[in-house]
Design a protein around this motif. Structure first.
Motif, mmCIF file in Angstrom:
data_model
loop_
_atom_site.group_PDB
_atom_site.id
_atom_site.type_symbol
_atom_site.label_atom_id
_atom_site.label_comp_id
_atom_site.label_asym_id
_atom_site.label_seq_id
_atom_site.Cartn_x
_atom_site.Cartn_y
_atom_site.Cartn_z
ATOM 1 N N PRO A 367 -5.009 11.834 4.776
ATOM 2 C CA PRO A 367 -6.621 12.862 5.950
ATOM 3 C C PRO A 367 -5.752 13.256 6.697
ATOM 4 C CG PRO A 367 -6.094 10.224 5.815
ATOM 5 C CD PRO A 367 -4.770 10.777 4.982
ATOM 6 N N CYS A 582 -1.630 5.794 2.100
ATOM 7 C CA CYS A 582 -1.231 7.394 1.560
ATOM 8 C C CYS A 582 -0.037 7.422 2.210
ATOM 9 C CB CYS A 582 -2.097 8.536 2.091
ATOM 10 S SG CYS A 582 -1.716 8.909 3.241
ATOM 11 N N GLY A 583 0.494 6.259 3.094
ATOM 12 C CA GLY A 583 1.868 6.812 3.309
ATOM 13 C C GLY A 583 1.849 7.740 4.234
ATOM 14 N N LYS A 584 1.053 8.151 4.706
ATOM 15 C CA LYS A 584 1.473 9.744 6.112
ATOM 16 C C LYS A 584 1.982 8.963 6.937
ATOM 17 C CE LYS A 584 -0.623 14.065 7.453
ATOM 18 N NZ LYS A 584 -1.718 14.815 6.943
ATOM 19 N N CYS A 585 1.712 8.055 7.630
ATOM 20 C CA CYS A 585 1.654 7.461 8.908
ATOM 21 C C CYS A 585 2.426 6.664 8.211
ATOM 22 C CB CYS A 585 0.379 6.852 9.759
ATOM 23 S SG CYS A 585 -0.715 7.661 9.789
ATOM 24 N N CYS A 588 1.281 2.953 9.613
ATOM 25 C CA CYS A 588 0.837 2.101 8.555
ATOM 26 C C CYS A 588 1.466 1.900 7.543
ATOM 27 C CB CYS A 588 -0.327 3.136 7.540
ATOM 28 S SG CYS A 588 -1.712 2.579 6.417
ATOM 29 N N SER A 630 -2.488 5.392 13.748
ATOM 30 C CA SER A 630 -3.063 5.370 13.019
ATOM 31 C C SER A 630 -3.741 6.825 12.580
ATOM 32 C CB SER A 630 -3.928 4.462 11.821
ATOM 33 O OG SER A 630 -2.843 3.822 11.420
ATOM 34 N N CYS A 632 -6.064 7.802 9.786
ATOM 35 C CA CYS A 632 -7.451 7.659 9.395
ATOM 36 C C CYS A 632 -7.653 5.980 10.171
ATOM 37 C CB CYS A 632 -7.630 7.302 8.222
ATOM 38 S SG CYS A 632 -6.641 6.719 7.366
HETATM 39 S S1 SF4 Z 1 -3.134 5.658 8.207
HETATM 40 FE FE1 SF4 Z 1 -1.821 7.323 7.675
HETATM 41 S S2 SF4 Z 1 -0.944 6.318 6.271
HETATM 42 FE FE2 SF4 Z 1 -2.255 5.013 6.741
HETATM 43 S S3 SF4 Z 1 -3.866 5.941 5.038
HETATM 44 FE FE3 SF4 Z 1 -4.803 6.517 6.745
HETATM 45 S S4 SF4 Z 1 -3.148 9.234 7.281
HETATM 46 FE FE4 SF4 Z 1 -2.330 7.226 5.152
#
Ligand code: SF4
Length: 660
Positions: A367, A582-585, A588, A630, A632
């Motif tokens: 995201p 998705c591991g971006k944050c 999370c 987060s 998303c």
């Molecule tokens: S909160 Fe961040 S890590 Fe978790 S799914 Fe959304 S964009 Fe990916």
């Protein structure tokens, strides 16, 4: 381009051969590291270097399937994976049984997806639904030993439970007995022909009532969307009118419409039925959105597990092109509006609208930070309307019948002289412990009781109601009776209604009716089945009741009867978010795993209760961190399943329920 090519290769081989990745990079001029970056991200892409099995059976492990025993089926020692290991040794050919995220057939749980490569031509996989353990064991044996695959449980062959007697209204063509001739598109084109100078866009600085009046006068069919009050039906409930208006207001040029048919939230499968049985409504909705906002192309983004739906949509687009409703010259206007299907690389996060755009742009589906919004900087950085499938599928009805016809179709509170109520109709997917799991079109605001108990819809609970997951896993589990805060006296209730009245007199009247009916003086809890199925009502209820965890409403409802171990279910929901982050944050990525760990510790320490107190504080702390950081909604909702169970089902946290 890269994502679609990778999907084709994956469909062809069942995995991504290294040689094909190199060839793809060479052919497209995209550096190999970029191809690797994408191919290693999506869980549905299998790399050759992981030594994939030619025969693989993936069993859905989420929500309704978990309720129907997926955990036992996937037990590594006693379940199907153990059988697969044994058969691999016996046959000398690798067979794999593994878990997979929701496959979108929750009304026929448990569900399995099978591939044995090389697959017969034009067959990508076989989907098996509503099978017993013995049948699934036999399936594994048959595929492992080279036998003919049993007939798949195709969606087209299955007759889903839908409204028993009242007609489904979304398909205005079927209701009126009209041929599927794209007459809503024609209606708009006929209107355009009456404008000597074409559609005039509003001046930049116009807003409020003046803008509304301008739209009504200059773009009356767009104004119908506002009159309808059509809300996004993918979750967030944003007004469809606003998105279309925002994109239309952008200067002419490249613009896009994308229909979000990713539908990967466990418990949600309503769009599956629209895309399979009413694809003309969706294709027409995409064309309408395109022509009415000045867009130049439309895409229907569909989860790859919806094999038949992808086929039906492609056929319908070809038919629409043939009759001139889309393509190079829409109904001889000289205007081009091509529509095509984009097959998702796979993964729940692709349903997040900006992540979906990332996948379409050949990037990892992560995201985006917003703003900028997609309505100004969407696909290829151009203004883009992204709407849910059902949202778009309602637009032919609204254009042909007018917005008020839709708006007046909601549920109204009972009682003589009462006019307060809700607007519109929508579809819900219901699964779990009900007699008729299925897809139901209902008036918005219909109370849960009518949907769950009426023979018209679900026909009742299989046993006594214990809990409902009211928004797939996102809203956690709400108990059959919501606790009432004893401090919420009559004065506070009246104040809450007065606050709602400042925004909407109608909403205040509905809430007043609800309080009188379900919260009489002395009552200590609220009957969940009395709650109207409306997003705004849920929001108002949250502000009234000040529940320990916010109640949410989505399109997928999963019902749980007494005897269900709701802590075990909540841990299952949490695992889903851990698997799909998705591991971006970083909070999370790590927090979702930490939540799973806490859930498992709670399950493991029920006899002693050793973890219970500390767990509540830990979940609270993680919730705070995830809500602050987060990008998303996934991170925002990941703690909710455990939080609801700890708040509403302390007995299940302390002790495994009888019969579970
Ligand atoms: S909160 Fe961040 S890590 Fe978790 S799914 Fe959304 S964009 Fe990916």
């Amino acid at each position: 381009m890269i994502v679609q090519r990778l999907r084709e290769i994956q469909n062809r081989h069942g995995f991504l051969p290294d040689k094909d990745l190199r060839e793809l990079a060479r052919e497209t001029g995209v550096p190999l590291y970029r191809v690797e970056e994408i191919s290693s991200f999506f869980p549905a892409f299998v790399l050759e270097r992981t030594n994939p099995a030619p025969t693989v059976i993936r069993v859905c492990r989420d929500m309704a399937c978990h309720l129907r025993g997926a955990g036992e089926l996937l037990d590594p020692k006693k379940g199907l994976p153990a059988l697969a290991d044994k058969l691999s040794q016996e046959t000398g050919k690798k067979v794999c049984v593994e878990g997979v995220s929701c496959l979108g057939r929750c009304d026929r749980a448990p569900v399995a997806w099978a591939e044995r490569h090389p697959m017969p031509e034009h067959v990508h996989a076989w989907v098996y639904a509503n099978k017993s353990r013995a049948e699934l064991e036999q399936l594994v044996r048959t595929l492992a030993t080279g036998g003919a695959a049993p007939p798949a449980d195709d969606d087209a062959k299955y007759v889903p439970h839908m409204n028993a007697t009242t007609p489904v209204e979304i398909d205005v063509y079927a209701r009126e007995g009209w041929p599927r001739d794209y007459r809503a598109v024609k209606k708009f084109i006929d209107f355009l022909a009456t404008l000597p100078r074409g559609l005039q866009r509003p001046p930049r600085d116009l807003g409020g009532r003046e803008l509304d009046a301008f739209v009504k006068e200059n773009h009356p069919l767009l104004a119908e969307l506002k009159a309808a009050g059509l809300l996004g039906m993918g979750g967030a409930g944003a007004p469809a009118y606003q998105k279309w208006l925002d994109v239309w207001r952008e200067p002419p040029g490249e613009k896009y419409v994308v229909s979000n048919g990713d539908e990967s939230e466990p418990g949600t499968f309503k769009d599956r039925e629209i895309m399979l049985r009413m694809p003309h409504l969706l294709v027409e909705g995409v064309i309408l959105a395109g022509l009415m906002t000045g867009a130049t192309a439309g895409y229907i983004y569909v989860r790859h597990e919806y094999l038949e739906q992808i086929h039906e949509l492609r056929e319908e687009i070809a038919r629409a092109e043939q009759i001139g409703a889309c393509g190079a010259n829409v109904f001889n206007t000289g205007r081009a509006f091509p529509v095509e299907v984009f097959e998702s690389p796979g993964g729940y996060i692709c349903g997040e609208q900006s992540a979906l755009i990332e996948a379409m742009e050949d990037r990892r589906s992560q995201p985006r930070n917003r703003p900028p919004e997609l309505t100004t900087n969407g696909l290829r950085d151009k203004p883009t309307v992204v709407n849910n499938v059902e949202t778009l599928a309602w637009t032919p009805f609204i254009v042909l019948r007018e917005g008020t016809q839709y708006a007046t179709r909601g549920w109204h509170v009972p009682g003589e002289g009462k006019t307060a109520g809700f607007g519109g109709r929508r579809l819900f997917s219901v699964s779990g412990d009900v007699k008729r799991p299925g897809v139901y079109e209902v008036p918005i605001g219909l109370p849960f009781r009518d949907l769950i108990e009426s023979p018209e819809y679900c026909g009742g609970v299989l046993g006594k109601l214990k809990a409902i997951a009211t928004s797939g896993p996102s809203g956690g589990l709400l108990p059959a009776r919501l606790p009432l805060d004893p401090k919420l006296d009559e004065k506070k209730r009246a104040e809450a209604v007065a606050r709602i009245a400042e925004r909407s007199k109608n909403d205040a009247e509905v809430m007043d009716w609800f309080i009188k009916t379900y919260m009489p003086p002395g009552e200590t809890s609220v009957d969940l089945l009395g709650v109207p199925l409306d997003l705004n009502f849920f929001r108002n209820l949250n502000s009234l009741l000040r529940l320990p965890v916010e109640a949410m409403l989505g399109a997928g409802l999963v019902v749980y009867a007494e005897g269900t171990d709701v802590l075990d279910q909540a841990v299952n929901f949490t695992e889903f978010y851990r698997n799909e982050s998705c591991g971006k944050c970083i909070p999370c990525r790590l927090g979702s795993q930490k939540l799973v760990q806490i859930g498992n510790e709670l399950l493991g320490s029920r006899a002693t209760g050793a973890r219970a107190d500390g767990a509540a504080a830990d979940v609270k702390e993680i919730t705070k961190a995830l809500q602050l950081t987060s990008i998303c909604g996934l991170g925002y909702v990941a703690p909710i399943p455990l939080a609801t169970v700890m708040s509403y089902f302390p007995d299940d946290v302390a002790k495994k329920p009888n019969g579970a």
